[in-house]
Scaffold this motif. Structure first.
Motif, PDB file in Angstrom:
ATOM      1  N   ILE A 270      57.322   7.229 -49.140  1.00  0.00           N
ATOM      2  CA  ILE A 270      56.468   7.245 -48.721  1.00  0.00           C
ATOM      3  C   ILE A 270      57.099   5.337 -48.614  1.00  0.00           C
ATOM      4  O   ILE A 270      56.868   5.045 -47.679  1.00  0.00           O
TER       5      ILE A 270
ATOM      6  N   PHE B  69      52.701  11.058 -48.237  1.00  0.00           N
ATOM      7  CA  PHE B  69      53.543  12.125 -47.273  1.00  0.00           C
ATOM      8  C   PHE B  69      52.190  12.829 -46.545  1.00  0.00           C
ATOM      9  O   PHE B  69      53.331  13.165 -44.796  1.00  0.00           O
TER      10      PHE B  69
ATOM     11  N   HIS C  46      52.197  10.380 -41.264  1.00  0.00           N
ATOM     12  CA  HIS C  46      53.745   9.400 -41.521  1.00  0.00           C
ATOM     13  C   HIS C  46      54.281   8.335 -41.268  1.00  0.00           C
ATOM     14  O   HIS C  46      53.786   7.618 -40.154  1.00  0.00           O
TER      15      HIS C  46
END
Length: 266
Positions: A39, A117, A120
């Motif tokens: 991330i 995650f 996004h």
């Protein structure tokens, strides 16, 4: 069908309006050692490709899996001016994690999102374009709209991948309950992917009572009551890559109680 097809790491190409704004991301973490490098890389790529001023505040609640050690390694890679680790002594809740992170934000806009995650970073430029186009106070991601509100060219339909039928029904039911009882004016109250003006987030948090999963819902309800402007951008939510969901039966009961409490007080 590939569930990750709609969350490709390719970034939108249309430019963001040049500005002097700085964007602070607050990432609450607990046992996110495997997800954190992914991330952070995606966030960094997004900000750099759009030439934005940014920082990421990692609020870790004493993860036993080594999340803080990974965060320190990421500081060496990206710089301590961009990756700011502000741990806490224990697992103290999502709402207080944002409150803690706000103390260290130097940006004038704050992005809150999950570190697993599920959210996004490719949607962040759309959040910012919508905010700039309509001078909004808040932009929230939604899984349950087919287009942005107000209108934004290029926004795709929202959705969820990786959930079983039970989880989908719980989420839909929770949003339906809150929408029916509270009329908050947004389609996805339980989402946690949002962009705020920093002073707006500080104001709303200062009067928000909830500290668990109800926190996200209460923030939107109070934002409407305070007269803040809110936009929505459809997002694709993908279930976490690594680790287990932290949503349990206690949180579901707490959410229902939270809806009733807001109905009677706000």
């Amino acid at each position: 069908m590939n569930p990750y097809a709609s969350v490709s790491i390719d970034m939108p190409q249309s430019p963001i309006i040049a500005s002097n704004h700085k964007y602070s991301v607050i990432l609450p973490t607990y046992n996110e050692r495997k997800n954190l490098p992914i991330i952070i890389w995606l966030l960094t790529r997004t900000f750099r490709e759009h030439a934005m001023d940014w920082e990421i505040i990692i609020v870790d609640d004493a993860s036993p899996d080594g999340t803080q050690e990974v965060a320190k390694q990421l500081q060496r890679v990206y710089g301590e001016d961009h990756i700011i680790l502000k741990p806490r002594a224990g697992k103290l809740g999502l709402g207080t994690a944002y409150m803690h992170g706000l103390n260290f934000c130097s940006g004038d806009f704050v992005i809150i999102m999950d570190a697993d995650f599920s959210h996004h970073p490719k949607f962040i430029p759309q959040f910012i374009r919508l905010q700039q186009a309509h001078n909004l106070d808040i932009v929230t991601g939604t899984r349950y709209r087919s287009g942005a509100r107000p209108y934004l060219p290029g926004a795709e339909s929202g959705g969820v991948h990786g959930w079983d039928l039970k989880r989908k029904l719980i989420s839909r039911g929770a949003n339906f309950l809150a929408d029916t009882v509270l009329s908050p004016g947004v389609s996805d109250l339980t989402g946690s992917f949002r962009l705020y003006r920093v002073h707006v987030l500080k104001h709303i948090i200062s009067v928000t009572v909830s500290r668990g999963y109800v926190f996200q819902m209460e923030m939107m309800v109070r934002a409407k009551a305070m007269g803040y402007t809110v936009g929505e951008v459809p997002i694709t939510f993908v279930d976490r890559l690594f680790g287990e969901s932290k949503l349990g039966s206690d949180e579901i009961v707490s959410y229902a109680k939270g809806v009733w409490a807001l109905f009677t007080t706000v």
